[in-house]
Motif scaffolding. Structure first.
Motif, short mmCIF file in Angstrom:
data_model
loop_
_atom_site.label_atom_id
_atom_site.label_comp_id
_atom_site.label_asym_id
_atom_site.label_seq_id
_atom_site.Cartn_x
_atom_site.Cartn_y
_atom_site.Cartn_z
N ASP A 86 56.79 14.09 4.95
CA ASP A 86 55.39 14.18 5.37
C ASP A 86 55.20 14.80 6.75
O ASP A 86 54.16 15.37 7.05
N HIS A 87 56.20 14.67 7.62
CA HIS A 87 56.05 15.14 9.00
C HIS A 87 56.73 16.49 9.25
O HIS A 87 56.91 16.88 10.41
N ILE A 88 57.11 17.19 8.20
CA ILE A 88 57.74 18.49 8.37
C ILE A 88 56.82 19.43 9.16
O ILE A 88 55.59 19.42 8.97
N LYS A 89 57.39 20.20 10.06
CA LYS A 89 56.59 21.13 10.86
C LYS A 89 57.49 22.19 11.47
O LYS A 89 58.73 22.09 11.41
N VAL A 90 56.87 23.21 12.05
CA VAL A 90 57.62 24.16 12.86
C VAL A 90 57.80 23.52 14.23
O VAL A 90 56.83 23.13 14.88
N GLY A 91 59.05 23.37 14.65
CA GLY A 91 59.28 22.65 15.90
C GLY A 91 60.66 22.91 16.48
O GLY A 91 61.34 23.86 16.11
N SER A 92 61.07 22.02 17.36
CA SER A 92 62.32 22.19 18.10
C SER A 92 63.51 21.64 17.33
O SER A 92 63.56 20.45 17.00
N ILE A 93 64.48 22.49 17.06
CA ILE A 93 65.69 22.03 16.39
C ILE A 93 66.46 21.07 17.28
O ILE A 93 67.15 20.16 16.78
#
Length: 333
Positions: A237-244
């Motif tokens: 549900d919290h998948i996003k483009v972000g910091s690896i």
């Protein structure tokens, strides 16, 4: 929502996916009583999951589920194998609306939790696969790590204010603040100093051109080893483009239980597919050290969950410090 998933409601939801439930059972999560519904059908066993809006985002629930579904579709199209298959509804979408709430259905994964070093190597590979696979088809740019760091800086400042107030007012939890609060402050100060170093700031700039999808909530309950030994990450549900780097640091904190063998195995698996240079290792090590649980637990100190988090921190404090030393050694290898 004690009795929110009646048989009639479950039938209505599953009908949109071409399924007829033979039986159903509701399961609780750490945060919700009715977190997921298991349904058994003639074609197999599935999980019905309600989708809840992220309150920290200004966008609507519908906008958020559409964005999530698009990311999931991209991963499925790319052959990413570390998540349960999402079913397509009769309308062609990966979700459906019922009583104003989005729902999605995935395969039900039966299995066990993380247990050994081999499992943690595999979760490392799964995380690296997610980051490298998604980076091939994303073009969004943004200050991924600095954005998260700014949020944590705000939480740290609030924690320090609460600590000062609690000690001055001799509140019920002032003893914990006196015993661990100063150590949390010292650890945070050291991390903030590292994150201001020129080589780390330069890494933030390079990251702008390397967007990736992150799960953003990999915890021990969200990882299942199936009966045929396939590792699956659930609850996207919290998948996003972000910091690896944030994703790796949070996964280490939320799954390894400060076990040095598990930490090393996860990092080994990750670097098999995504080798990290010294600066990247330093960034992950610094992010790992931030006492995020203390910030969250002392925000609402009277809640049972907060008291439980504080107890866990007290019991694992020395293990935490040893894990931080281990990551510092890893950085300098």
């Amino acid at each position: 929502m004690t009795n929110s998933y009646t048989k009639t409601r479950i039938r209505k939801i599953t009908r949109h996916f071409g399924l007829i439930p033979l039986s159903s059972k509701t399961f609780a999560s750490f945060y919700r009583k009715n977190a997921i519904v298991q349904i058994k059908t003639e074609s197999g066993t599935y999980a019905i999951k309600p989708f809840f809006r992220n309150l920290f985002l200004r966008s609507s629930t519908i906008h958020q589920i559409k964005t999530t579904a698009n990311y999931i579709q991209l991963l499925m199209d790319s052959g990413f194998s570390y998540m349960p298959k999402w079913l397509t509804s009769n309308s062609g979408k990966l979700w459906t609306l019922n009583q104003g709430r989005p729902f999605y259905i995935t395969d039900w994964i039966k299995g066990r939790n993380l247990e050994n070093q081999k499992d943690f190597e595999e979760i490392g590979r799964a995380l690296a696969t997610l980051h490298t696979t998604s980076s091939r088809f994303l073009y969004t740019k943004g200050p991924f790590t600095p954005r998260q760091i700014r949020t944590w800086q705000i939480q740290d400042r609030l924690f320090r204010r609460r600590m000062t107030k609690a000690i001055q007012a001799n509140e019920q939890n002032h003893g914990w603040y006196k015993k661990y609060g100063k150590h949390c402050k010292m650890i945070s100060d050291r991390a903030w100093a590292d994150l201001r170093k020129p080589e780390i700031v330069d890494l933030f700039e390079k990251e702008l051109n390397r967007p990736a999808l992150i799960h953003n909530d990999i915890t021990s309950p969200n990882v299942i080893i199936s009966d045929d030994n396939q590792l699956f990450i659930i609850d996207w549900d919290h998948i996003k483009v972000g910091s690896i780097y944030v994703d790796v640091a949070k996964t280490l904190m939320n799954t390894t239980q400060f076990n040095p063998d598990f930490i090393q195995s996860l990092l080994k698996g990750y670097e098999e597919l995504y080798p990290l240079d010294r600066t990247e290792r330093k960034l992950i090590s610094s992010l790992y050290g931030l006492p995020r649980e203390a910030w969250q637990a002392t925000r609402f100190p009277n809640r049972p969950r907060s008291r439980e988090m504080i107890d866990i921190m007290e019991q694992t404090w020395l293990l935490r410090l040893k894990a931080m030393d281990l990551l510092e050694e890893w950085t300098n290898q």
